[in-house]
Design a protein around this motif. Structure first.
Motif, PDB file in Angstrom:
ATOM      1  N   THR A 584       0.803  -1.226   0.000  1.00 14.97           N
ATOM      2  CA  THR A 584       0.000   0.000   0.000  1.00 14.97           C
ATOM      3  C   THR A 584       0.833   1.271   0.000  1.00 14.97           C
ATOM      4  O   THR A 584       0.291   2.352  -0.204  1.00 14.97           O
ATOM      5  CB  THR A 584      -0.933   0.030   1.227  1.00 14.97           C
ATOM      6  N   GLY A 585       2.129   1.149   0.251  1.00 13.33           N
ATOM      7  CA  GLY A 585       2.970   2.329   0.381  1.00 13.33           C
ATOM      8  C   GLY A 585       3.927   2.527  -0.770  1.00 13.33           C
ATOM      9  O   GLY A 585       3.540   2.536  -1.938  1.00 13.33           O
ATOM     10  N   THR A 586       5.210   2.663  -0.440  1.00 14.82           N
ATOM     11  CA  THR A 586       6.238   3.065  -1.391  1.00 14.82           C
ATOM     12  C   THR A 586       6.172   2.305  -2.712  1.00 14.82           C
ATOM     13  O   THR A 586       5.978   2.891  -3.778  1.00 14.82           O
ATOM     14  CB  THR A 586       7.624   2.878  -0.755  1.00 14.82           C
ATOM     15  N   TYR A 587       6.366   1.001  -2.681  1.00 13.38           N
ATOM     16  CA  TYR A 587       6.400   0.236  -3.923  1.00 13.38           C
ATOM     17  C   TYR A 587       5.007  -0.015  -4.477  1.00 13.38           C
ATOM     18  O   TYR A 587       4.811  -0.067  -5.699  1.00 13.38           O
ATOM     19  CB  TYR A 587       7.158  -1.075  -3.720  1.00 13.38           C
ATOM     20  N   GLY A 588       4.030  -0.182  -3.599  1.00 14.12           N
ATOM     21  CA  GLY A 588       2.669  -0.351  -4.080  1.00 14.12           C
ATOM     22  C   GLY A 588       2.245   0.813  -4.968  1.00 14.12           C
ATOM     23  O   GLY A 588       1.623   0.620  -6.022  1.00 14.12           O
ATOM     24  N   ARG A 589       2.614   2.024  -4.575  1.00 14.05           N
ATOM     25  CA  ARG A 589       2.263   3.197  -5.374  1.00 14.05           C
ATOM     26  C   ARG A 589       3.056   3.228  -6.680  1.00 14.05           C
ATOM     27  O   ARG A 589       2.532   3.602  -7.734  1.00 14.05           O
ATOM     28  CB  ARG A 589       2.516   4.474  -4.566  1.00 14.05           C
ATOM     29  N   ARG A 590       4.334   2.868  -6.610  1.00 11.34           N
ATOM     30  CA  ARG A 590       5.163   2.884  -7.822  1.00 11.34           C
ATOM     31  C   ARG A 590       4.734   1.804  -8.803  1.00 11.34           C
ATOM     32  O   ARG A 590       5.058   1.874  -9.978  1.00 11.34           O
ATOM     33  CB  ARG A 590       6.642   2.712  -7.444  1.00 11.34           C
ATOM     34  N   GLN A 591       3.996   0.803  -8.321  1.00  7.99           N
ATOM     35  CA  GLN A 591       3.461  -0.260  -9.178  1.00  7.99           C
ATOM     36  C   GLN A 591       2.040   0.049  -9.645  1.00  7.99           C
ATOM     37  O   GLN A 591       1.398  -0.801 -10.265  1.00  7.99           O
ATOM     38  CB  GLN A 591       3.416  -1.588  -8.413  1.00  7.99           C
ATOM     39  N   SER A 592       1.557   1.229  -9.321  1.00  7.93           N
ATOM     40  CA  SER A 592       0.175   1.601  -9.676  1.00  7.93           C
ATOM     41  C   SER A 592      -0.810   0.557  -9.162  1.00  7.93           C
ATOM     42  O   SER A 592      -1.749   0.157  -9.873  1.00  7.93           O
ATOM     43  CB  SER A 592       0.030   1.743 -11.196  1.00  7.93           C
ATOM     44  N   MET A 593      -0.613   0.108  -7.945  1.00  9.89           N
ATOM     45  CA  MET A 593      -1.497  -0.905  -7.363  1.00  9.89           C
ATOM     46  C   MET A 593      -2.938  -0.390  -7.383  1.00  9.89           C
ATOM     47  O   MET A 593      -3.225   0.707  -6.891  1.00  9.89           O
ATOM     48  CB  MET A 593      -1.071  -1.204  -5.926  1.00  9.89           C
TER      49      MET A 593
END
Length: 671
Positions: A584-593
């Motif tokens: 839900t945070g750093t990588y989740g956002r960069r993955q366009s979750m």
């Protein structure tokens, strides 16, 4: 570089600690369970070379570290990567710090002492008197409070500030913008924040100041949390808890502390942050210069204030070393030549190159999992080698592969997508929105080859996002294995079609996969994936692209990479510090979750951090692990153990798994 939420006080009996590679130092790598609480490691000098050879540096005043990549910047409120964190940790200081190598034990640092209320919600810090910044000015309680106010209000999802917003304002409050707009409409939008209701903006600032209250006369700072929060001291001890001078910040173009102007600095980026390339703290070193692409130089703070040791045996007064030179050298051959010639004291050594440097080792210090520390160092070979090797310590960093559900296409196009269509010469922006494609990429990765080639055989496949020794890591949880037949099956099941109606399998694809230049471990990951995909179907083509660290980080944040190979180094040793950034945070956002996944997973994550019983937390996370396996948003790679190479004339190095870089340089000296 983040990163997360945490657990309650009773949970912060952090049993096992680990470490490895995340961002430039680059990347969080992997980890393995550690033994009981660490005891003090024996000094390397306790194990003289078998020949009695003395090892003396050509320049005992300067330590040279040959590394890869370089920081994004030095603003403690924004920096969320290890290369910048290493500089911050040695230039700035925090209220509490780690008890040497013990990542879950804390000692007062800028604070002389602290008390915690019975309900675990109120922390009162009494500050050391006579603390001075390196410009000679005296640190006040207001400086301490201002530094935390500034971080919270600057916020932004690219920063580590969610680590503070949650304990101060409640579980799930991961950015200050939610206090202005609870619906989340202001995330990372400076212009919208500036246009928000002035009364609400001022009230938000005043609320922040009400929970962190300085008393300059008493030299205290009182902090009030919204709930008991076990990892709070662990959060304060990291680089984002660093204390800055309010006057210096204001004089250099930063926020001056007024509740009328904080919104102008919300979600600031490194490109327009006045503190990206400058730093001034109370620490033992000063930032002398940063020649981008070449080196960073720290010089000794000759007026360093410390008169009592942080831990038993720690130094006081000015540092033994006069200069620290951190050289950015992406090419391994140059780093190796520097170590061989004695021109570098430390160097980043890729796992693929350990067989080249190991013949130079004359002394080895092996980590003992049962004792939780290193056994006494012993001569290696004939004992004449110039290097000392510390080996086997568990890592709390890991490298993984992150798949982007909705790849951004800025004006002018996205070169990583090729044609941008499913026509054999590219991929569409929604390529990884297909679960079959994500699962196919998982099945097409050879984990055993990765461990053998990239980790020199020193690791094992991870079962999930959490790491060993914490709730959420279970050996029997589901994980993917290398299976070309299932890889083919999943690709053929994909519903993606070309414009003329052909299947993904028949059409094929081409895309670019990026890694940060010099990180051969990540390069190896990309090569394994590219080779295996082409072996399954020759129409599946991946082009591997090396990017400078700063450009690689910018591309991640811009969500333009179809997939990226990056890592995480934990901020505190807790599963919350892994699940949040990955989902839900750093990588989740960069993955366009997708938002529906963020909501679904977020509810389970919040339930996990709110539970105080480790066994019950583990059951909650098992549900989460199954959902992550089914969704397959990442290729979860491996847990590894660490190696640290140094010249034998270096004294005082110790391993703390949570440190953002090679060392706390204040503890080092050279013969």
């Amino acid at each position: 570089m983040r990163n997360k939420l945490f657990v309650f006080a009773s949970l912060l009996i952090l049993a096992s600690m680990l470490l490895a590679a995340c961002q430039p130092a680059a990347t969080p790598a992997a980890t393995e369970p550690q033994g009981p609480a660490a005891t003090e490691a024996p000094a390397a000098t306790e194990a003289p070379a078998a020949t009695g050879t003395e090892f003396k540096s050509k320049d005992p005043t300067t330590l040279v570290y040959a590394t890869i990549g370089e920081p994004e910047g030095f603003d403690p409120a924004l920096c969320y990567e290890t290369a910048g964190g290493e500089i911050i940790q040695n230039v700035y200081e925090t209220l509490v710090f780690y008890n040497k190598e013990k990542a879950s034990e804390f000692v007062p640092s800028l604070a002389k002492e602290y008390t915690i209320s019975e309900d675990g919600k109120t922390y009162t810090f009494t500050l050391n008197s006579g603390v001075t910044f390196s410009d000679g000015t005296t640190m006040t309680a207001t400086d301490v409070a201002f530094s935390l106010w500034r971080g919270l209000l600057q916020g932004g999802t690219a920063s580590p500030q969610w680590l503070f917003t949650e304990p101060f304002f409640g579980i799930g409050i991961d950015d200050i913008s939610l206090l202005v707009d609870p619906e989340g409409g202001l995330y990372d939008d400076t212009e919208k924040m500036k246009a928000a209701d002035p009364a609400t903006l001022k009230a938000t600032c005043e609320k922040v100041k009400s929970v962190i209250v300085p008393d300059d006369a008493a030299n205290t700072v009182t902090m009030t949390l919204s709930q008991s929060w076990g990892p709070f001291l662990a959060t304060l001890a990291q680089s984002w808890g660093s204390i800055m001078s309010q006057k210096w910040v204001a004089a250099n173009g930063g926020w001056d502390g007024s509740c009328d102007t904080w919104q102008n600095y919300y979600a600031i980026t490194s490109e327009n942050d006045p503190f990206t390339s400058i730093a001034m703290g109370t620490g033992p070193f000063k930032l002398d210069s940063w020649t981008k692409g070449q080196e960073i130089v720290l010089t000794r703070n000759d007026t360093y204030w410390r008169t009592t040791p942080l831990w038993e045996g720690a130094p006081t007064g000015p540092a033994a070393l006069e200069r620290i030179v951190i050289k950015s050298i992406d090419e391994w051959g140059t780093r190796f030549a520097m170590m061989q010639a004695g021109d570098a004291d430390f160097a980043v050594v890729p796992r693929a190159n350990v067989t080249q440097i190991d013949p130079l080792v004359g002394e080895k210090c092996v980590y003992n999992n049962e004792t939780g520390t290193f056994d006494p160092c012993a001569a290696e070979g004939d004992g004449t080698g110039a290097l000392r090797l510390w080996i086997g310590h568990p890592l709390t960093t890991r490298t993984d592969v992150f798949l982007n559900f909705n790849i951004a296409v800025p004006e002018g196009g996205n070169p990583y997508l090729g044609s941008g269509k499913l026509d054999g010469n590219g991929v569409p922006a929604n390529f990884f929105s297909d679960a079959h494609v994500r699962k196919a990429f998982n099945y097409c990765f050879d984990f055993d080859t990765y461990i053998a080639d990239a980790l020199a055989g020193e690791g094992f496949q991870s079962t999930g996002i959490a790491i060993p020794g914490m709730p959420g890591y279970n050996n029997d949880d589901p994980m993917y294995s290398f299976d070309p037949a299932k890889c083919e099956e999943e690709f053929k099941a994909s519903e993606l079609k070309s414009e003329d109606g052909k299947s993904l399998w028949d059409t094929g694809f081409r895309m670019q996969v990026a890694y940060n230049t010099g990180n051969t471990t990540r390069q190896t990951v990309a090569e394994i994936l590219a080779n295996n995909l082409a072996a399954v179907n020759e129409k599946f083509q991946i082009e591997i692209v090396g990017l400078p660290w700063a450009a690689f980080l910018r591309a991640q944040r811009a969500q333009t990479l179809p997939l990226f190979i990056s890592g995480w180094q934990e901020d505190i040793h807790d599963p919350h510090n892994w699940y949040v950034p990955y989902i839900t945070g750093t990588y989740g956002r960069r993955q366009s979750m997708p938002e529906e996944y963020i909501k679904e997973f977020g509810d389970i994550i919040n339930a996990g951090v709110a539970e105080s019983d480790p066994a019950k937390r583990n059951e909650i996370y098992k549900q989460l692990n199954q959902k992550v396996y089914d969704l397959a948003p990442d290729i979860i790679l491996a847990i590894s153990t660490g190696r640290h190479y140094e010249q034998r004339w270096v004294n005082g190095w110790f391993y703390n798994p949570i440190f953002p870089g090679q060392a706390y340089y204040y503890s080092l000296s050279k013969n």
